[in-house]
Design a protein around this motif. Structure first.
Motif, PDB file in Angstrom:
ATOM      1  N   ARG A  66      -1.312   4.655 -11.131  1.00 14.79           N
ATOM      2  CA  ARG A  66      -2.157   3.596 -10.577  1.00 14.79           C
ATOM      3  C   ARG A  66      -3.096   3.027 -11.632  1.00 14.79           C
ATOM      4  O   ARG A  66      -3.768   3.776 -12.332  1.00 14.79           O
ATOM      5  N   GLY A  67      -3.163   1.729 -11.693  1.00 12.94           N
ATOM      6  CA  GLY A  67      -4.097   1.105 -12.615  1.00 12.94           C
ATOM      7  C   GLY A  67      -3.579   1.070 -14.032  1.00 12.94           C
ATOM      8  O   GLY A  67      -3.972   0.245 -14.834  1.00 12.94           O
ATOM      9  N   ALA A 105      -7.096  -5.247 -13.592  1.00 17.37           N
ATOM     10  CA  ALA A 105      -5.738  -4.849 -13.232  1.00 17.37           C
ATOM     11  C   ALA A 105      -4.805  -4.922 -14.445  1.00 17.37           C
ATOM     12  O   ALA A 105      -3.890  -4.116 -14.584  1.00 17.37           O
ATOM     13  N   MET A 123      -3.088  -3.132  -8.838  1.00 13.96           N
ATOM     14  CA  MET A 123      -3.109  -3.933  -7.623  1.00 13.96           C
ATOM     15  C   MET A 123      -4.423  -4.686  -7.523  1.00 13.96           C
ATOM     16  O   MET A 123      -5.477  -4.166  -7.861  1.00 13.96           O
ATOM     17  N   PHE A 132      -6.772  -7.174  -4.760  1.00 16.93           N
ATOM     18  CA  PHE A 132      -6.896  -7.308  -3.322  1.00 16.93           C
ATOM     19  C   PHE A 132      -7.375  -8.686  -2.912  1.00 16.93           C
ATOM     20  O   PHE A 132      -7.762  -9.517  -3.731  1.00 16.93           O
ATOM     21  N   LEU A 175       0.827  -1.205   0.000  1.00 17.84           N
ATOM     22  CA  LEU A 175       0.000   0.000   0.000  1.00 17.84           C
ATOM     23  C   LEU A 175       0.864   1.259   0.000  1.00 17.84           C
ATOM     24  O   LEU A 175       0.460   2.286  -0.540  1.00 17.84           O
ATOM     25  N   ALA A 216      -7.075   2.144  -6.312  1.00 21.18           N
ATOM     26  CA  ALA A 216      -5.932   1.422  -6.862  1.00 21.18           C
ATOM     27  C   ALA A 216      -5.960   1.424  -8.388  1.00 21.18           C
ATOM     28  O   ALA A 216      -4.929   1.248  -9.025  1.00 21.18           O
ATOM     29  N   LEU A 217      -7.134   1.630  -8.973  1.00 19.58           N
ATOM     30  CA  LEU A 217      -7.221   1.678 -10.429  1.00 19.58           C
ATOM     31  C   LEU A 217      -6.919   3.076 -10.963  1.00 19.58           C
ATOM     32  O   LEU A 217      -6.968   3.308 -12.160  1.00 19.58           O
ATOM     33  N   MET A 260     -11.289  -8.954 -11.404  1.00 18.88           N
ATOM     34  CA  MET A 260     -10.335  -8.002 -10.822  1.00 18.88           C
ATOM     35  C   MET A 260      -8.996  -8.090 -11.531  1.00 18.88           C
ATOM     36  O   MET A 260      -8.354  -7.071 -11.809  1.00 18.88           O
ATOM     37  N   MET A 270       1.781   1.896  -3.570  1.00 23.03           N
ATOM     38  CA  MET A 270       0.646   2.473  -4.298  1.00 23.03           C
ATOM     39  C   MET A 270       0.219   3.822  -3.727  1.00 23.03           C
ATOM     40  O   MET A 270      -0.659   4.476  -4.266  1.00 23.03           O
TER      41      MET A 270
END
Lengths: 335, 279
Positions: A97-98, A177, A103, A105, A60, B175-176, A173, A63
């Protein structure tokens, strides 16, 4: 020319002396305490550790998804493609990010918004990062669903998360990602909430996609079986520190840190005396120390079978007894 | 949460509430067709204070106007004030609540202090003060009630955001790489609309009561425009000699507010999975 060659030699991601703490009413909780590691392009790196060992907080921190306060990254650098992720603005971080680092989870059951169809949520990714139109984005989403082996993807895209099982949602997911072809995929215990057969399918899928997409994977888990299957190099974390780092064969064949050894001994093996009820499975005595009140010296000292008074004198440094094999124990040579 | 007909049918309060609300709404929409007389122009002093009879079902008022027609036309004012002011309150309240809940820190402190101040002043007194400042009239009623009453919606939204932003899919959205506003409006808001819808329905009833009170006190909609509160004000001194002048507009207010409250309660029961599953 020299600059270019320097660049290619540099690792893709470099975590350099990272310290992350949580400032709570009970005091400062040092969740990540001087963690350093590097990751190359297309590499699969595993981080293993118990709950509270700091593995998720490390991810985390990379990120920059930790809530601050209470979390604070006290010291350290996180270099990604020569960019210090801790220095850049939030809007630049959101573009990464992304798109370049993504990421997934632990909880696939709740990681999707219940009110929108799966295709709709995936489309939003393409609209956000690649500026596609809604229709193009939808078609790309259906393609991605097909890539993660979801049957009849065109129909499934119109369905809502509650129509899908945990394994399917985790695939969605993963598809999201990987949608923007990231350079790094951070997977934070992606298989923990799934049952064993589905776990194997998801791990297989990730290995296949790693080949197709060429993304480096940072696999965070407490499941040594998953690590053995997927990772090339392994980092073992304990109480916020890296205690051992080596390639996956060395970790399993010749672990040097007492914690890694105990961890491996605590896994039941088929055919072993313990699985037939003739012998008790070995455990690691005691519990993980409170991160707000760490023991002086070696953090594993209170639970270590080889503890010696000298282990308590001062911080233990990470040594490199063999090339690529780092260990944080002053007595590792004599064990 | 289930909107199936079976679930709706089991909620008596929702059924009665929506029937009452639809009845009043129908009155407002079709007023010219339903009213037997014109609410303001058909005044005949010869028929002043007629009790309910075959010609005037609800009787007539001091100026000899048909009370039934005035009650029917009055629903237009009440409903438009109720809906419009609550709409404004909801927009302001939801926006402020999202800000406070999502950003936290000083923004939260600031917005919560404002709502604390607003909540410490009785709504009617506050609305009276605003009306006194701007003068009476329908537009000013809209403004006075539309900007003063958003604290409840704001606080409710904030508390919902606080719990919703900890949900996994909000973390996943971050996160995206989604931005703050995309997350606030696309991810969080649709998921917390249920309770906001319920409190807004109840707010419409509150706004109707406030408009009636303002008009009763002479600061709201001005005569001769028929409004229920205004009709009550004119009927005050005739309460004992010609009670029908006040009873019918009073009943109209009562039934509309009752209907909206029942509807809101029923909606809440329907949206709350715990209650749905229990029965």
């Amino acid at each position: 020319m020299t600059e270019l060659s320097n660049r290619t030699k540099r690792p893709l991601l470099e975590v350099d002396h990272l310290h992350t703490s949580f400032h709570t009413f009970d005091g400062v909780v040092k969740a990540v305490n001087d963690v350093s590691f590097a990751m190359n392009t297309r590499e699969t790196l595993g981080i293993v550790g118990e709950s509270g060992s700091g593995k998720s907080v490390t991810a985390l921190s990379i990120m920059r998804l930790l809530k601050s306060p209470p979390a604070r990254i006290e010291k350290g650098r996180i270099l990604f493609d020569s960019i210090d992720l801790l220095e850049i603005s939030m809007s630049r971080m959101r573009d990464i990010r992304g798109n370049r680092i993504s990421m997934i989870f632990q909880e696939p059951m709740t990681s999707l918004n219940p009110l929108f169809s799966v295709g709709n949520q995936m489309s939003e990714m393409f609209v956000r990062h690649q500026g596609l139109t809604r229709r193009e984005a939808w078609n790309r989403s259906v393609e991605m669903l097909e890539k993660v082996q979801i049957p009849s993807p065109g129909k499934r895209a119109r369905e809502f998360p509650h129509h899908m099982s945990g394994g399917m949602r985790q695939r969605v997911m993963i598809a999201m990602a990987l949608a923007c072809d990231p350079e790094i995929l951070i997977a934070d215990e992606p298989t923990t909430a799934l049952d064993v057969t589905i776990q194997a399918q998801v791990v297989d899928l990730m290995m296949k996609l790693r080949k197709d997409y060429g993304a480096a994977i940072l696999m965070i888990t407490h499941d040594l079986g998953v690590i053995a299957e997927i990772a090339r190099r392994v980092i073992v974390m304990y109480a916020g520190q890296v205690v051992e780092e080596a390639d996956v064969i060395s970790i399993f064949e010749e672990p040097r840190h007492p914690y890694t050894r105990s961890l491996l001994k605590s896994i039941p093996k088929l055919g072993d005396a313990s699985t037939h009820g003739r012998k008790r499975l070995q455990e690691i005595k005691g519990i993980v120390p409170s991160l707000a009140d760490l023991p002086a010296g070696c953090h594993f000292y209170p639970r270590c079978p080889h503890a010696d008074p000298i282990c308590r004198q001062g911080e233990i440094a990470l040594e490199e007894p063999a090339v690529g094999h780092r260990v944080r124990c002053i007595r590792h040579a004599g064990l | 949460m289930s909107f199936s007909w079976k679930n709706i049918k089991r909620r008596t309060n929702l059924l009665i509430g929506s029937a009452l609300v639809m009845f009043v709404a129908g009155m407002a929409v079709f007023a010219p067709l339903l009213a037997p007389y014109h609410p303001t122009e058909d005044a005949n002093i010869l028929y002043s204070e007629e009790p309910p009879c075959e010609q005037f079902w609800f009787g007539t008022d001091i100026q000899g106007r048909d009370i039934l027609s005035r009650v029917i036309y009055g629903s237009r004012i009440s409903l438009s004030v109720g809906l419009f002011t609550q709409f404004m309150n909801s927009v302001i309240g939801i926006f402020m609540g999202l800000m406070a809940g999502y950003f936290g820190k000083w923004i939260d402190d600031l917005i919560m202090s404002i709502t604390n101040i607003l909540l410490s002043i009785p709504t009617l007194v506050f609305a009276l003060a605003v009306m006194a400042l701007m003068g009476p009239g329908l537009i000013n009623v809209f403004i006075a009630l539309g900007v003063t009453n958003w604290s409840y919606t704001c606080r409710l939204t904030r508390s919902q955001v606080l719990s919703a932003k900890r949900l996994n899919y909000v973390m996943a959205a971050r996160a995206l790489g989604y931005g703050k506003f995309r997350i606030m409006f696309n991810q969080i808001l649709p998921n917390i609309m249920g309770p906001i819808l319920v409190i807004s329905t109840l707010g419409v009833a509150g706004a109707i009561l406030l408009e009636a009170a303002l008009s009763f006190l002479g600061l709201g909609v001005q005569p001769p425009t028929p409004s229920w509160g205004g009709m009550l004000a004119g009927a005050r001194e005739k309460l004992f000699t010609a009670p029908w002048i006040s009873i019918y507009p009073g009943m109209a207010i009562f039934l509309t507010v009752l209907g909206l409250n029942l509807f809101g309660d029923g909606l809440r029961d329907l949206l709350d999975p715990h209650i749905t599953q229990q029965k």
